[in-house]
Design a protein around this motif. Sequence first.
Motif, PDB file in Angstrom:
ATOM      1  N   VAL A 138       0.841  -1.211   0.000  1.00  0.00           N
ATOM      2  CA  VAL A 138       0.000   0.000   0.000  1.00  0.00           C
ATOM      3  C   VAL A 138       0.870   1.253   0.000  1.00  0.00           C
ATOM      4  O   VAL A 138       0.591   2.221  -0.728  1.00  0.00           O
ATOM      5  CB  VAL A 138      -0.939  -0.011   1.223  1.00  0.00           C
ATOM      6  CG1 VAL A 138      -1.722   1.285   1.314  1.00  0.00           C
ATOM      7  CG2 VAL A 138      -1.894  -1.200   1.140  1.00  0.00           C
ATOM      8  N   ILE A 139       1.940   1.244   0.799  1.00  0.00           N
ATOM      9  CA  ILE A 139       2.833   2.408   0.869  1.00  0.00           C
ATOM     10  C   ILE A 139       3.519   2.628  -0.481  1.00  0.00           C
ATOM     11  O   ILE A 139       3.579   3.756  -0.984  1.00  0.00           O
ATOM     12  CB  ILE A 139       3.873   2.210   1.979  1.00  0.00           C
ATOM     13  CG1 ILE A 139       3.174   2.085   3.346  1.00  0.00           C
ATOM     14  CG2 ILE A 139       4.882   3.359   1.989  1.00  0.00           C
ATOM     15  CD1 ILE A 139       4.098   1.644   4.462  1.00  0.00           C
ATOM     16  N   ARG A 140       4.045   1.551  -1.070  1.00  0.00           N
ATOM     17  CA  ARG A 140       4.747   1.673  -2.345  1.00  0.00           C
ATOM     18  C   ARG A 140       3.807   2.118  -3.453  1.00  0.00           C
ATOM     19  O   ARG A 140       4.180   2.908  -4.333  1.00  0.00           O
ATOM     20  CB  ARG A 140       5.414   0.346  -2.713  1.00  0.00           C
ATOM     21  CG  ARG A 140       6.234   0.431  -3.986  1.00  0.00           C
ATOM     22  CD  ARG A 140       6.969  -0.855  -4.288  1.00  0.00           C
ATOM     23  NE  ARG A 140       6.054  -1.933  -4.617  1.00  0.00           N
ATOM     24  CZ  ARG A 140       6.450  -3.137  -5.064  1.00  0.00           C
ATOM     25  NH1 ARG A 140       7.758  -3.392  -5.202  1.00  0.00           N
ATOM     26  NH2 ARG A 140       5.579  -4.090  -5.338  1.00  0.00           N
TER      27      ARG A 140
ATOM     28  N   ALA B  69      10.087  -5.354   2.362  1.00  0.00           N
ATOM     29  CA  ALA B  69       8.865  -4.733   2.883  1.00  0.00           C
ATOM     30  C   ALA B  69       9.159  -3.899   4.123  1.00  0.00           C
ATOM     31  O   ALA B  69       8.573  -2.832   4.317  1.00  0.00           O
ATOM     32  CB  ALA B  69       7.831  -5.817   3.196  1.00  0.00           C
ATOM     33  N   LYS B  70      10.071  -4.368   4.953  1.00  0.00           N
ATOM     34  CA  LYS B  70      10.409  -3.654   6.182  1.00  0.00           C
ATOM     35  C   LYS B  70      10.933  -2.258   5.888  1.00  0.00           C
ATOM     36  O   LYS B  70      10.660  -1.305   6.630  1.00  0.00           O
ATOM     37  CB  LYS B  70      11.440  -4.470   6.975  1.00  0.00           C
ATOM     38  CG  LYS B  70      11.812  -3.859   8.313  1.00  0.00           C
ATOM     39  CD  LYS B  70      12.818  -4.729   9.048  1.00  0.00           C
ATOM     40  CE  LYS B  70      13.205  -4.107  10.385  1.00  0.00           C
ATOM     41  NZ  LYS B  70      14.210  -4.928  11.103  1.00  0.00           N
ATOM     42  N   TRP B  71      11.684  -2.105   4.786  1.00  0.00           N
ATOM     43  CA  TRP B  71      12.237  -0.793   4.432  1.00  0.00           C
ATOM     44  C   TRP B  71      11.124   0.206   4.165  1.00  0.00           C
ATOM     45  O   TRP B  71      11.170   1.354   4.624  1.00  0.00           O
ATOM     46  CB  TRP B  71      13.132  -0.926   3.199  1.00  0.00           C
ATOM     47  CG  TRP B  71      13.809   0.371   2.838  1.00  0.00           C
ATOM     48  CD1 TRP B  71      15.020   0.806   3.260  1.00  0.00           C
ATOM     49  CD2 TRP B  71      13.271   1.415   2.006  1.00  0.00           C
ATOM     50  NE1 TRP B  71      15.288   2.051   2.746  1.00  0.00           N
ATOM     51  CE2 TRP B  71      14.233   2.440   1.966  1.00  0.00           C
ATOM     52  CE3 TRP B  71      12.088   1.566   1.298  1.00  0.00           C
ATOM     53  CZ2 TRP B  71      14.038   3.624   1.241  1.00  0.00           C
ATOM     54  CZ3 TRP B  71      11.882   2.734   0.576  1.00  0.00           C
ATOM     55  CH2 TRP B  71      12.844   3.743   0.552  1.00  0.00           C
TER      56      TRP B  71
ATOM     57  N   HIS C  76      10.282   3.629   6.462  1.00  0.00           N
ATOM     58  CA  HIS C  76      10.448   4.940   5.819  1.00  0.00           C
ATOM     59  C   HIS C  76       9.119   5.518   5.342  1.00  0.00           C
ATOM     60  O   HIS C  76       9.100   6.411   4.488  1.00  0.00           O
ATOM     61  CB  HIS C  76      11.415   4.814   4.625  1.00  0.00           C
ATOM     62  CG  HIS C  76      12.817   4.488   5.011  1.00  0.00           C
ATOM     63  ND1 HIS C  76      13.227   3.202   5.312  1.00  0.00           N
ATOM     64  CD2 HIS C  76      13.916   5.290   5.178  1.00  0.00           C
ATOM     65  CE1 HIS C  76      14.518   3.213   5.619  1.00  0.00           C
ATOM     66  NE2 HIS C  76      14.953   4.457   5.560  1.00  0.00           N
ATOM     67  N   ARG C  77       8.008   5.048   5.910  1.00  0.00           N
ATOM     68  CA  ARG C  77       6.701   5.491   5.415  1.00  0.00           C
ATOM     69  C   ARG C  77       6.464   6.990   5.602  1.00  0.00           C
ATOM     70  O   ARG C  77       5.804   7.616   4.769  1.00  0.00           O
ATOM     71  CB  ARG C  77       5.588   4.694   6.100  1.00  0.00           C
ATOM     72  CG  ARG C  77       5.516   4.839   7.606  1.00  0.00           C
ATOM     73  CD  ARG C  77       4.485   3.868   8.188  1.00  0.00           C
ATOM     74  NE  ARG C  77       4.343   3.990   9.636  1.00  0.00           N
ATOM     75  CZ  ARG C  77       5.149   3.420  10.515  1.00  0.00           C
ATOM     76  NH1 ARG C  77       6.175   2.685  10.094  1.00  0.00           N
ATOM     77  NH2 ARG C  77       4.944   3.568  11.807  1.00  0.00           N
ATOM     78  N   GLU C  78       7.024   7.564   6.672  1.00  0.00           N
ATOM     79  CA  GLU C  78       6.818   8.994   6.899  1.00  0.00           C
ATOM     80  C   GLU C  78       7.573   9.828   5.866  1.00  0.00           C
ATOM     81  O   GLU C  78       7.046  10.820   5.348  1.00  0.00           O
ATOM     82  CB  GLU C  78       7.250   9.367   8.317  1.00  0.00           C
ATOM     83  CG  GLU C  78       6.379   8.723   9.403  1.00  0.00           C
ATOM     84  CD  GLU C  78       6.807   9.124  10.796  1.00  0.00           C
ATOM     85  OE1 GLU C  78       7.794   9.890  10.909  1.00  0.00           O
ATOM     86  OE2 GLU C  78       6.157   8.691  11.770  1.00  0.00           O
ATOM     87  N   GLN C  79       8.806   9.421   5.544  1.00  0.00           N
ATOM     88  CA  GLN C  79       9.563  10.135   4.519  1.00  0.00           C
ATOM     89  C   GLN C  79       8.900   9.987   3.148  1.00  0.00           C
ATOM     90  O   GLN C  79       8.864  10.935   2.357  1.00  0.00           O
ATOM     91  CB  GLN C  79      11.003   9.624   4.449  1.00  0.00           C
ATOM     92  CG  GLN C  79      11.814   9.889   5.709  1.00  0.00           C
ATOM     93  CD  GLN C  79      11.774   8.740   6.696  1.00  0.00           C
ATOM     94  OE1 GLN C  79      10.722   8.156   6.938  1.00  0.00           O
ATOM     95  NE2 GLN C  79      12.922   8.409   7.267  1.00  0.00           N
ATOM     96  N   ILE C  80       8.355   8.786   2.895  1.00  0.00           N
ATOM     97  CA  ILE C  80       7.692   8.551   1.616  1.00  0.00           C
ATOM     98  C   ILE C  80       6.436   9.411   1.509  1.00  0.00           C
ATOM     99  O   ILE C  80       6.111   9.952   0.436  1.00  0.00           O
ATOM    100  CB  ILE C  80       7.351   7.055   1.456  1.00  0.00           C
ATOM    101  CG1 ILE C  80       8.644   6.241   1.342  1.00  0.00           C
ATOM    102  CG2 ILE C  80       6.461   6.819   0.230  1.00  0.00           C
ATOM    103  CD1 ILE C  80       8.447   4.760   1.479  1.00  0.00           C
ATOM    104  N   ALA C  81       5.719   9.570   2.622  1.00  0.00           N
ATOM    105  CA  ALA C  81       4.518  10.406   2.614  1.00  0.00           C
ATOM    106  C   ALA C  81       4.869  11.848   2.262  1.00  0.00           C
ATOM    107  O   ALA C  81       4.115  12.526   1.548  1.00  0.00           O
ATOM    108  CB  ALA C  81       3.837  10.342   3.974  1.00  0.00           C
ATOM    109  N   VAL C  82       6.024  12.337   2.723  1.00  0.00           N
ATOM    110  CA  VAL C  82       6.461  13.690   2.390  1.00  0.00           C
ATOM    111  C   VAL C  82       6.758  13.800   0.898  1.00  0.00           C
ATOM    112  O   VAL C  82       6.384  14.779   0.243  1.00  0.00           O
ATOM    113  CB  VAL C  82       7.702  14.069   3.223  1.00  0.00           C
ATOM    114  CG1 VAL C  82       8.270  15.410   2.765  1.00  0.00           C
ATOM    115  CG2 VAL C  82       7.361  14.124   4.698  1.00  0.00           C
TER     116      VAL C  82
END
Length: 205
Positions: free
Chosen positions: A155-157, A176-178, A182-188
């Motif tokens: 979902v994040i990717r 998947a762990k990566w 890093h989901r917060e940085q990816i959201a930015v």
Amino acid sequence: MSVQRDDVTGFVTLRGYRLARITGRISSKWVFARQWVGWSEDRHSKIHIPDQPGLFEVCTANRRRGLDVAYWVVSGVAGAFQCGQIQRAAALALARELHDGTAIAWDMWRERGDTYVRERRAARRTELQALADACDTRALPSLRGTPAQIRWATVIRDALARLAPDHRHCRRCTRAKWWIEHREQIAVVVASLPRAEAEREPWEL
């Protein structure tokens, strides 16, 4: 017992070597944010009588001269308190709601805190699985990890891949762990990418 209730007065008594009211969660080794209400350096039990509902951590001694930790929810009003023990997972979930400032239904947590957490986790897994199934992953490499990690990471990717399908991380990062870490940085990054009007949320138009 580490927690006792007087049926005559209705008050709850906490007894242990270390007693704390849990006020939320913090990003540290201890996880819980605590307000200490009793701490014994000489292994003598301390006593605390709560004057309002709350989540408490009670440490008592065991036969191996260690400490057993238990989490108790106290609900009701002074003179009519009830207490119930919950597992650590439920205590963490409740502490998160305390941290977020959510209105706490203390009676519900006392009566069915562990069951409530299991139900909420099951609902979350179903929701993530539905989102993961809707993601188009045909052009991307498979992710490695546990089934739960893969559901979440997919979902994040996908949020990044829909706006930037050629982004280097979409093809190079297969753990998947990566993605989860890093989901917060990816959201930015996702928030900074240009989007078509049709892809914007109604409140962003």
